[in-house]
Design an enzyme around this catalytic site. Sequence first.
Site, PDB file in Angstrom:
ATOM      1  N   GLU A   1      -4.093  -9.051   0.627  1.00  0.00           N
ATOM      2  CA  GLU A   1      -4.441  -8.618   1.992  1.00  0.00           C
ATOM      3  C   GLU A   1      -6.003  -8.771   2.079  1.00  0.00           C
ATOM      4  O   GLU A   1      -6.645  -8.125   1.531  1.00  0.00           O
ATOM      5  CB  GLU A   1      -3.873  -7.397   2.509  1.00  0.00           C
TER       6      GLU A   1
ATOM      7  N   GLU B   1       0.714  -1.391  -0.035  1.00  0.00           N
ATOM      8  CA  GLU B   1       0.010  -0.118   0.024  1.00  0.00           C
ATOM      9  C   GLU B   1       0.954   1.216   0.156  1.00  0.00           C
ATOM     10  O   GLU B   1       0.635   2.174   0.695  1.00  0.00           O
ATOM     11  CB  GLU B   1      -0.948   0.001   1.145  1.00  0.00           C
TER      12      GLU B   1
HETATM   13  C1  GAL Z   1      -4.211  -2.300   5.394  1.00  0.00           C
HETATM   14  C2  GAL Z   1      -2.498  -2.163   5.846  1.00  0.00           C
HETATM   15  C3  GAL Z   1      -2.247  -3.267   6.941  1.00  0.00           C
HETATM   16  C4  GAL Z   1      -3.034  -3.146   8.065  1.00  0.00           C
HETATM   17  C5  GAL Z   1      -4.539  -3.359   7.704  1.00  0.00           C
HETATM   18  C6  GAL Z   1      -5.692  -3.381   8.669  1.00  0.00           C
HETATM   19  O1  GAL Z   1      -4.481  -1.270   4.677  1.00  0.00           O
HETATM   20  O2  GAL Z   1      -1.758  -2.860   4.726  1.00  0.00           O
HETATM   21  O3  GAL Z   1      -0.880  -2.984   7.335  1.00  0.00           O
HETATM   22  O4  GAL Z   1      -3.028  -1.660   8.543  1.00  0.00           O
HETATM   23  O5  GAL Z   1      -4.937  -2.485   6.739  1.00  0.00           O
HETATM   24  O6  GAL Z   1      -6.814  -3.454   8.077  1.00  0.00           O
END
Ligand code: GAL
Length: 820
Positions: free
Chosen positions: A509, A433
């Site tokens: 993710e 990100e």
């Molecule tokens: C994402 C990020 C992670 C964590 C996650 C929580 O945007 O890549 O590191 O912060 O959100 O939902």
Amino acid sequence: MPTLKTLAAALVLLATLPATAQTRQEYLLDTNWKFTKGEVADAAAPAFQDAKWQTVTVPHDWAIYGPFDGKNDLQAVKIEQNNEQAATLKAGRTGGLPFIGTGWYRRPLAVPQFGPGRRAVLLFDGAMSNAHVFVNGKEVGYWPYGYNSFSFDITSYLRADGNNTLAVRLQNQPESSRWYPGAGLYRNVHLIVTDDVHIPVWGTYLTTPEITASSAQVKLKTKIETPSGAFQPLRLQTEIRDAAGQVVATTTTALVTTNALEFEQNLTVPNPKLWSPETPVLYTAASKLYAGEVLKDEYSTRFGIRSFKFEAGKGFSLNGKARKFRGVCNHHDLGPLGTAVNVAALRRQLALLKEMGADAIRTSHNMPAPELVSLADEMGFMLMVEAFDEWKAPKVKNGYSQYFDEWAEKDLVNMVHRDRNHPSVIMWSIGNEVPDQSSPNGSQIAKRLQDIVHREDPTRLVAAGMDRFDDDFKNNFAQVLDIPGFNYKPHRYPEALGQLPQGFLLGSETASTVSSRGVYKFPVVKAKEKKYPDNQSSSYDLESCNWSQIPDEEFVAQDDQPKVLGEFVWTGFDYLGEPTPYDEKWPSHSSYFGIIDLAGLPKDRYYLYRARWNTTQPTLHLLPHWTWPGREGQPTPVFCYTSYPSAELFVNGKSQGRQTKLASDRPETRYRLMWEDVKYAPGTLKVVAYDAQGNAVATEQVKTAGKPHHIRLVADRPALTADGRDLAFVTARVEDAQGNLCPDAAHELHFAVTGAGSFHAVANGDPTSLESFQQPQMRAFHGQLVAVVEAGKTAGALRLQATATGLQPGTVELKTSSPK
Ligand code: GAL
């Protein structure tokens, strides 16, 4: 002149070092360290008196001892990736622990068998952060990024009399992280002594370019360093051994040119046994380097034989079989141990993930400890090894962006060189990100980083986790990556697949569902950013963030889109810091995202994933618990996470009907069995599961608990190694007289260890608990907590006793045996 005292210290050090061969010796610099927090003038000087400093063993995390305080690294930020519109004060963002500031470590450094014609190198697996390393008062090197491994040749800094001093200065800046980074020499430090003519650190690169059922080609490139590059006729003899230690291939190669100081050897392994998560078979290439008849160095490269492909329109396959990643993202902290790496703690994490059926881990958002990579080889996990959370554009005030221009290439090179021989490493990730997705030259940076990784390892593809969908396509960012990874975008996979030239994409993710173990909130409603006065989230697994989803929404996208490569759930384990949705509500200071809590106890969600991912054992799990005094007659929904397609629920023998998984406009009906109108009555909740043919095949029940009666202790392992490092994780349960868990018990449990070990740490998984992880007492959280005990160095029996007012005590005895 060395004093008697320093000579004695050097002798003690020598005595504790392992017996060694002539050519290469490697020593773990774990003991005899002195540590102090704060800046100290002249602390690198050999004559500096450090007697008053604390004696510590490394790995060491100076901040995990607390105390917690909302003022530690208090950040006033607007978190852009969370769609926040204004800056607010975030107290627990980095865990509320005192990791900021300077810390010094010092140690005498005996270098056995050092002298003319020998070389010495210090290898740091990771040091948090901004490491300045000094030998005998002189700086030998600097490495800013706290997660990377790095080494320095210290040959020219060593004294002939062997009386050397090693000092390391570390410094963590405020607002440098989005989670708890840890502090100090939190990973291992090694001293490597070799001949002048030697194979350098990470000096081999082993690939398996061709694999068939009858043979595997092994290509081994071995770098050599000689004093000032002077030519000597050299010979490298390599044997490949299988897992049983049998030699299966050998070759000897002479080096004839002066300029390319690299051997290339090609060997053939007959009838190779392939590495996979299900069959983690390993081989070793053992090389001996000779100058004439003189043995100069020995070097071992452990590897696995496997092939994999990412194919447009088809997706991922390993050893010719299509599969999707059943992955989790994990941060590096180990809950109550902080970031101090420990093999037993990592092994326990992986064992829990394995049991759930996970086969992959993303080391978010940084290079992992080398021990994790080795365990992934041995236990069978595919790794996505990630480098960065930031490139040029910052996310936090003092993050990696300040180093990016000067260090990104060096950091990538070390990451790839250290880990490229590991079969578990299936792909690299250059970033998570990164806000550079939105800048017009972001894709050029991505391309440059990806090219560096390809240069160092042409056998693997490169991914990145993206969150700015529209910008990613507009700026060509998504199109440039080998593996486009999307974070939290299941609803846009079809749209992405329509535009991506790669022909596949990864759920890099996913989910970010929030829950607290043992906590159930009523009424049961699906909600975003739901907050409760007690700073907990509900374990009905229906709560997520404004950017994230419940697990089932990702499952639908994964199951309906064959070109999606799989997913990496955020996260396998709860971690210190990022207490969303309570970022602004101290005392929350650890995450709610984990499938498993901070103590390592599975939440209900564990069984939702297990039902889907563990294809060898059935899953049948009921929630919530069934002890609700005061809820009699009130709607109390019951969910069943199961691998079976349908089940019938009974409350005190009365059927609540049969439910079957089915697709509907609610994703959860496809993956969970839900009885939403059950009225609570104390007694027994029972479920009978049916297979696809309609046979009743399994049952599970939960009973209303009576009064708390005793403590039951359950250790994760019955026997430990008496090496002063091995750990057992003992779950303490507050139970009623019949052995039912008392789900609301919050007794303060006290621990005492006698015999062959000591108390090490304790955690209860409550993200709001400010109790110390190191004191031998803690309140149970929803009836449970985990005490960690450490084996001593003498074999024997270790006894742990737990006591609490009003409860019968619990004990457990573990055996410790001498290391083999
Ligand atoms: C994402 C990020 C992670 C964590 C996650 C929580 O945007 O890549 O590191 O912060 O959100 O939902």
